[in-house]
Scaffold this motif. Sequence first.
Motif, short mmCIF file in Angstrom:
data_model
loop_
_atom_site.label_atom_id
_atom_site.label_comp_id
_atom_site.label_asym_id
_atom_site.label_seq_id
_atom_site.Cartn_x
_atom_site.Cartn_y
_atom_site.Cartn_z
N ASP A 146 22.02 9.60 33.69
CA ASP A 146 21.74 10.07 32.34
C ASP A 146 20.25 10.38 32.18
N GLY A 147 19.96 11.42 31.42
CA GLY A 147 18.58 11.79 31.16
C GLY A 147 17.99 11.03 29.98
N PRO A 148 16.76 11.33 29.63
CA PRO A 148 16.06 10.59 28.57
C PRO A 148 16.34 11.10 27.16
N TYR A 149 17.20 12.12 27.00
CA TYR A 149 17.45 12.68 25.68
C TYR A 149 18.18 11.69 24.78
N VAL A 150 17.66 11.53 23.56
CA VAL A 150 18.31 10.70 22.54
C VAL A 150 18.44 11.56 21.29
N ALA A 151 19.66 11.77 20.85
CA ALA A 151 19.90 12.63 19.68
C ALA A 151 19.39 11.95 18.41
N PRO A 152 18.73 12.70 17.53
CA PRO A 152 18.30 12.12 16.26
C PRO A 152 19.48 11.91 15.33
N GLU A 153 19.29 11.05 14.35
CA GLU A 153 20.35 10.80 13.37
C GLU A 153 20.50 12.00 12.44
N PRO A 154 21.73 12.50 12.23
CA PRO A 154 21.91 13.63 11.32
C PRO A 154 21.68 13.21 9.87
N GLU A 155 21.25 14.19 9.05
CA GLU A 155 21.03 13.94 7.63
C GLU A 155 22.06 14.71 6.82
N ALA A 156 22.52 14.10 5.72
CA ALA A 156 23.55 14.70 4.88
C ALA A 156 22.91 15.53 3.77
N THR A 157 23.00 16.85 3.89
CA THR A 157 22.54 17.76 2.84
C THR A 157 23.57 18.88 2.74
N ASP A 158 23.67 19.52 1.58
CA ASP A 158 24.65 20.60 1.42
C ASP A 158 24.29 21.81 2.28
N LEU A 159 23.00 22.09 2.41
CA LEU A 159 22.52 23.15 3.27
C LEU A 159 21.61 22.53 4.32
N ARG A 160 21.55 23.16 5.49
CA ARG A 160 20.66 22.66 6.54
C ARG A 160 19.92 23.85 7.14
N PHE A 161 18.64 23.96 6.80
CA PHE A 161 17.80 25.06 7.21
C PHE A 161 18.45 26.41 6.92
N PRO A 162 18.76 26.66 5.65
CA PRO A 162 19.33 27.96 5.30
C PRO A 162 18.35 29.08 5.61
N GLY A 163 18.89 30.27 5.93
CA GLY A 163 18.04 31.38 6.34
C GLY A 163 17.87 32.44 5.26
N LYS A 164 18.96 33.04 4.81
CA LYS A 164 18.91 34.13 3.84
C LYS A 164 19.99 33.92 2.79
N ALA A 165 19.89 34.70 1.69
CA ALA A 165 20.87 34.60 0.62
C ALA A 165 21.12 35.98 0.04
N VAL A 166 22.27 36.15 -0.60
CA VAL A 166 22.60 37.37 -1.32
C VAL A 166 23.37 36.98 -2.57
#
Length: 598
Positions: A161-181
């Motif tokens: 196994d490598g050294p990668y450790v996944a971060p804890e996810p956060e609960a939000t309705d949007l996650r890094f939204p990009g664009k809107a219309v």
Amino acid sequence: MAPRVRVRAPELIGKGGWLNTGNVDLSLADLRGRIVILDFWTFCCVNCLHVLDELRELEEKHRDTVVIIGVHSPKFVHEAEHQAVVDAVERYGVEHPVLDDPELATWKQYAVRAWPTLVVIDPEGYVVAQHSGEGHAHALEALVAELEAEHGAKGTLRRGDGPYVAPEPEATDLRFPGKAVVLPGGGFLVSDSTRHQLVEMADDGETVVRRIGSGERGFGAGSFNEPQGLALLPDGKVVVADTVNHALRAYDPETGVVTTIAGTGRQWMQGQPTSGPALEVSLSSPWDVAWFDERLWIAMAGVHQLWTYDPESGTVEAAAGTTNEGIVDGPLREAWFAQPSGLAASADGERLWVADSEGSAVRWVDRDGFVHTAVGKGLFDFGHRDGDAVQALLQHPLGVTALPDGSVAIADTYNHALRRYDPASGEVTTLATDLREPSDAVLVGDDVVVVESARHRLTRLRLPESAVRVEAVAHQTQRAATDVAPGRLRVDVVFSAPAGQKLDTRYGPSTRLIVSSTPPELLAEGAGTGTDLGRDLVLAEGVTEGILHVSAMAASCDDDPANEYPACHMHQNDWGVPVRVVAGGAERLPLVLAGLDG
């Protein structure tokens, strides 16, 4: 030929510390026995994002022998902020350790000159290869297999196994939204980029009505891959710039059906068709879309161009830009763009506004087929300065919104601000500050609703009658300049075809080199396009500093005489090298496309 001297890989250092390791600092000693691939990247750079995607398959296939380390090396001031790097690692789904190197310490140790650059370190800690630019996945796969066999036989390969450790996810309705219309029936449709979905929201901009898409990366029906731009077609459907799928999708708000209307799902590469039936032509990171002049225009960020899609004929074509990166005005086919990422048609239909992000610029296309620059100086000048547009500065804007009075609002992303350019006065003002990485905005009555990407929300603002005043700040990209001698300078792009491949010369030269400079007066001789990967330049007298822009491409094919149709691969990269002309400086400038400069 004398054997190459083995080079011990320098240590990995960076004041920002480590991400995706569970708060553990890594060293090369910790990685001994593994094949290490260093990915020098910065999150503004679309080519770096292409490489992140290229590495995913290799990363998964060789997870027990290969450790990929992202070395985040910032271009813009905002990218040196640690939280911005944390956000970017989550935003783009980076699933390997990342070293935050805000002062470019490791970049300098490895003599890196361009984003992106990949450096391969063998299990004994020696540098064995360097690749700049995109298109190296096949070569890396072959090299990894070779290193696995060699070091497996020597007993120096360590699996596990490598050294990668996944971060804890956060609960939000949007996650890094990009664009809107704004939808015809009210409410908003938002591209929820990190969750690979579209989200329909109510008029309040907060209540989720429904989600569209599986939420996993994919190209099948109902799946997206980091979607960004959205635009309404005259028939009421919404076109989605499905960025990492390199495609356009159409979403019908009435039926909820998603279809693919353009792109093959594969990234466009040099030499491939730039027009034809939309489903047969590859695209490259379409970032935004807008309806203008009876066609859908596409901000093709991945190749620094604008393309168009004609719904009537079902065809696409490259409309503006040469694929060279920079700010050059003029006829559509001759203009240069720098990662166009936002589009908006003016209220009177006479202009197509363009957020040209890497040039920290706002441009526009007129109906006569010309490109103009409203704000922006070049690839390495940026800041937050209001006033006359000739002197005003932006920092990596991602969105533009046409206002009713003919002016344009600018999502000035890395300045965390909403700005305004007024063509009538030629002035740039600030409308709002303290917006966290705004990437788009839409008009709703007298309000503007801003996509605050790094706060994961839509924010409603009343357009102010007077602009906000801010203290002017100007920056230039801070990279150490290379000292070069006056007069003649030899530029050599180093390229070695990967093992089992050779340069493809069946249809003429397989390499291309383009050289230019900022300011143009830096070069007395040597600017222009040619097929040799080396060129003698002559630096003009009296110009003591500037930036050399070098773009190189090489095509290699599998070297198997028995194969009538060998697989071919494109290798390409662009360098912007700051230089300082001093007595005793270097007379040769080597740039590694693939291999190691000896």
